[in-house]
Design an enzyme around this catalytic site. Structure first.
Site, PDB file in Angstrom:
ATOM      1  N   ASP A 130       0.827  -1.215   0.000  1.00  0.00           N
ATOM      2  CA  ASP A 130       0.000   0.000   0.000  1.00  0.00           C
ATOM      3  C   ASP A 130       0.863   1.267   0.000  1.00  0.00           C
ATOM      4  OD1 ASP A 130      -2.371  -1.440   0.112  1.00  0.00           O
ATOM      5  OD2 ASP A 130      -2.592  -1.246   2.280  1.00  0.00           O
ATOM      6  N   LYS A 175       1.530  -7.750   2.199  1.00  0.00           N
ATOM      7  CA  LYS A 175       2.363  -7.184   3.262  1.00  0.00           C
ATOM      8  C   LYS A 175       3.191  -8.323   3.844  1.00  0.00           C
ATOM      9  CE  LYS A 175      -1.220  -3.943   4.882  1.00  0.00           C
ATOM     10  NZ  LYS A 175      -2.009  -3.469   6.030  1.00  0.00           N
ATOM     11  N   ASP A 185      -6.103  -5.390  -4.395  1.00  0.00           N
ATOM     12  CA  ASP A 185      -5.733  -4.013  -4.025  1.00  0.00           C
ATOM     13  C   ASP A 185      -4.265  -3.730  -4.358  1.00  0.00           C
ATOM     14  OD1 ASP A 185      -7.603  -5.416  -2.387  1.00  0.00           O
ATOM     15  OD2 ASP A 185      -7.587  -3.861  -0.857  1.00  0.00           O
ATOM     16  N   ARG A 259     -14.806  -2.894  -4.345  1.00  0.00           N
ATOM     17  CA  ARG A 259     -13.627  -2.027  -4.468  1.00  0.00           C
ATOM     18  C   ARG A 259     -12.365  -2.801  -4.842  1.00  0.00           C
ATOM     19  NH1 ARG A 259     -13.825   1.669  -0.190  1.00  0.00           N
ATOM     20  NH2 ARG A 259     -12.208   0.813   1.147  1.00  0.00           N
ATOM     21  N   TRP A 263      -9.992  -1.500  -7.700  1.00  0.00           N
ATOM     22  CA  TRP A 263      -8.533  -1.286  -7.658  1.00  0.00           C
ATOM     23  C   TRP A 263      -7.857  -1.964  -8.863  1.00  0.00           C
ATOM     24  CZ3 TRP A 263      -7.585   2.526  -4.797  1.00  0.00           C
ATOM     25  CH2 TRP A 263      -7.912   2.641  -3.438  1.00  0.00           C
TER      26      TRP A 263
END
Length: 419
Positions: A130, A175, A185, A259, A263
């Site tokens: 992110d 991550k 995302d 969403r 993305w």
């Protein structure tokens, strides 16, 4: 102290006081002049005679006077939503030449990047994909201002790509704390930055290798997260199949979150801005945009033109027409039509969605400030407390107005329609 000295001291204080008073009076006058100029065209803080792109951008600047405040930040921190709104500001500056848009972007860089190139609140060791997205703002500012601190910060973010953990076939983990997990995302968070950085700074065989790696990220997602029956893509995939949210056979999360798909669409169209015209992967990504658009059109509400929080369950209890996904889908399709990635016939679905947002999700305050309502604030998987990816989880996450993850794509979509 002598009588004369006392008199001089009193005089000096009086002069200083009057100077402060004059300065305050001038500041107030300047502010009042600015406000009256802002209101002059239509008597509103945000003039209603402007296009929707500017109306929403000025509304964001009214709500969040400094760009680090976007997405309701209470103190300056390195996060991703600001960059989406600032992408809109960048394009508005190019279109209108209005300096306030550039100053808004520039203020973000000044606040978040220290003189030695350190990025405020950023921790490389977390390998959180992110955190790459706001690098797009720095690429723009470095191109314009050539400040050494921006170059150093960009090089730090590029180092993250080198160390980002990967699945066995090479997809980036979302991550470090989410091992073996690929989230849709992440394609938006990392790939436009990776491609843009490569275009600006890498040459020869190293650039080819980077572009191949970027295209492979999309190929891998199509292979591992696509549902062939619906054409939709699941929110995430756990290669290890160890997460409680992951299907024990496929490793896939259980639902199609709006969403997440949004993305992914924006990732594809934005990456193509920087991927070389002659790269063989371009044609594949364009084919993915086509199948993606066909799938989301199937799940577009026939009446409102909008899309639901959980895409394939419009009638289920608690589901709702969600603003951020709707804006992202509209942006992806209209930009693809404008760029020639999709036939012109797709403009109808994009326009229906755009009109649906304005009719159903936009409200305008008396002072002209524009609001985008029914935005899902956040959704993810795993973590503490544990997010299980169930239908109930997605529809019960917080809903709010004016989330940058919705206002940003709305500005970008508006700019595409205004071309």
């Amino acid at each position: 102290m002598s009588f004369i000295n006392k008199k001089l001291k009193i005089y000096a204080v009086a002069v200083l006081g009057s100077g402060i008073f004059m300065a305050c009076a001038q500041t107030k006058t300047a502010t009042a002049a600015k406000t009256s100029t802002e209101k002059s065209t239509s008597g509103k803080v945000v003039p209603t005679n402007l296009k929707w792109s500017e109306r929403m951008m000025l509304s964001e600047m009214q709500r969040f006077p400094e760009a680090w405040m976007l997405d309701f930040s209470k103190s300056p921190k390195w996060t991703y939503p600001s960059a989406i709104v600032l992408d809109g500001a960048e394009q508005l500056y190019i279109k209108t030449g209005k300096k306030e848009y550039y100053e808004y972007i520039s203020g973000f860089g000044e606040k978040l990047i220290k003189e030695d190139g350190t990025i405020l609140t950023y921790d490389l060791d977390k390998y959180n994909i992110d955190m790459l997205n706001s690098g797009n703002v720095l690429l723009y500012l470095y191109e314009k201002e050539k400040k050494e601190k921006y170059l150093k910060a960009l090089q730090t973010l590029r180092l993250q790509i080198d160390g980002q953990p990967r699945t066995n076939e090479g997809s980036f983990w979302h991550k470090k704390i989410y091992p073996y997990q690929v989230w849709l995302d992440g394609l938006y968070m990392g790939m436009p930055f990776y491609t843009h950085y490569t275009k600006d700074f890498i040459k020869g065989a190293d650039a080819t290798k980077a572009y191949d790696d970027i295209v492979m990220q999309f190929d891998s997602v199509q292979k591992n997260l696509l549902d062939k029956k619906t054409g939709l893509l699941y929110h995430a995939w756990d290669e290890s199949k160890e997460q409680a949210w992951a299907d024990k056979q496929t490793g896939l999360s259980p639902n199609f979150w709006g969403r997440a798909m949004g993305w992914y669409g924006m990732a594809m169209v934005d990456v193509l801005d920087y991927l070389p015209e002659n790269h063989p992967g371009r044609a594949r990504i364009i084919s993915y945009i086509k199948s993606y658009s066909d799938a989301i059109i199937k799940y577009q509400d026939k009446k409102s033109g909008l899309w639901y929080q959980v895409l394939d369950k419009p009638l289920a209890n608690g589901n709702y027409e969600e603003a951020t996904a709707s804006a992202m889908f509209v942006y992806t399709m209209i930009k693809s039509v404008n760029k020639g990635y999709l036939p012109k016939s797709y403009k109808a679905a994009a326009k229906k969605g755009y009109d649906g947002i304005i009719k159903n999700l936009i409200t305008v305050d008396e002072n002209g400030v524009v609001n985008l309502n029914k935005c899902c604030a956040v959704a993810g998987l795993g973590g503490k407390p544990y997010r299980d990816g169930s239908y109930e989880y997605y529809v019960n996450e917080e809903i709010r107005s004016n989330d940058g993850k919705g206002t940003g794509p709305f500005i970008l979509a508006s700019l595409e329609f205004e071309k």
